[in-house]
Design an enzyme around this catalytic site. Sequence first.
Site, PDB file in Angstrom:
ATOM      1  CB  THR A   1      -0.922  -0.005   1.243  1.00 57.34           C
ATOM      2  OG1 THR A   1      -1.589   1.253   1.355  1.00 57.34           O
ATOM      3  CG2 THR A   1      -0.114  -0.216   2.518  1.00 57.34           C
ATOM      4  CG  ASP A   2      -1.155   4.929  -0.961  1.00 59.25           C
ATOM      5  OD1 ASP A   2      -1.702   4.309  -0.030  1.00 59.25           O
ATOM      6  OD2 ASP A   2      -1.779   5.742  -1.678  1.00 59.25           O
ATOM      7  CD  GLU A   3      -3.407   3.565   4.472  1.00 58.81           C
ATOM      8  OE1 GLU A   3      -3.273   3.705   5.706  1.00 58.81           O
ATOM      9  OE2 GLU A   3      -4.446   3.154   3.940  1.00 58.81           O
TER      10      GLU A   3
ATOM     11  CE1 TYR B   1      -3.164  -2.391   5.754  1.00 55.46           C
ATOM     12  CE2 TYR B   1      -3.359  -0.037   5.341  1.00 55.46           C
ATOM     13  CZ  TYR B   1      -3.253  -1.328   4.872  1.00 55.46           C
ATOM     14  OH  TYR B   1      -3.225  -1.558   3.521  1.00 55.46           O
TER      15      TYR B   1
ATOM     16  CE  LYS C   1       0.206  -4.621   3.017  1.00 57.17           C
ATOM     17  NZ  LYS C   1      -0.013  -5.979   2.412  1.00 57.17           N
TER      18      LYS C   1
END
Length: 358
Positions: free
Chosen positions: A139-141, A165, A169
């Site tokens: 993810t970009d997060e 989260y 990741k």
Amino acid sequence: MNRKLLVTGGAGFIGANFVNYWVKQYPEDIVVVIDALTYAGNLANLELVKDHVGFEFIHGNICDTKLVETLLRDKQINTIVHFAAESHVDRSITGPDAFIETNILGTYSLLKAARKIWITEPNDAGKASIPHRFHHVSTDEVYGTLEASDPAFHENTPYAPNSPYSASKAASDHLVRAYHHTYGLNVTTSNCSNNYGPYHFPEKLIPLIITNILNEKQLPIYGDGKQIRDWLYVEDHARGIELVLNKGINGENYNIGGHNEWKNVDIVNLICSLMNNEFSENPALAKKYPNAVSARNGKAENLIKYVMDRAGHDRRYAIDASKSFTVLNYKPEKTFEEGIRNTITWYLENDSWWKKLI
């Protein structure tokens, strides 16, 4: 050579859309899905492929390393596409344990099994490693948050996760990288922007707004609603992963995004406007959705309610997908207007799917 894929989390939103896309594009390939069927996993997401001769579903947990080893060995899997993850930020704030277990330990379990079956066992038998690919979907997060004037995230942006989260990741991304550099596992990683489209679990922003309008419920907007996200239609994400699998270089990361930034409040207002139009143009919707009083009256936006911002809410995400555009010749096919209209139509036509989930 036809691929034999193990798709983890393949009954979830993005995973199922990828499976449906892949089976349509590569009907001769073997596709085995493993999914624990937690709250976001749904066998109904795989209705389109359940009778395909090359498809098989396994109800199992990626943390069960022995099960994964058996699947890799017995099914002669040569490609893992790893979607399985806990992904809802709000849930990670109230219950981070599941995110550590699935996203970190689950990825570690897969990497151990892949290394054993594809590299260690053949080498111990005096054979070459089995040709393989471990593709990790991230993810970009993991990159953290951006200010309004900051350039978009690129593949070399330092990691700075801000929620349990995104931290979990990020850890999984690092494990995948380590297994490539330390043990020679053939890997690629993709970091995507926010996905939307069919089969999106109803607690996420876009389907939540759609289904709440249909049920005449408040449309919650965190804080001032000016958080910015980069949106990508889910089938365009599947197409990006396809290109990474076909053209991606071993050990490389690829950002997959739509170059399509929207403020949350603008997304909500757009959906309200489109839903108002749907009810205006199709009188049958009033009968099908009798609770949707505001949309029927052309005033779905009256349901908007600003609520307290969530803890650690990142202000802006934006993906620079130039590398994928240049190296992979990747380009999203759906404009946001096309994608959001398709998504609204899908939810209007598939109420039997989402009503069971809310």
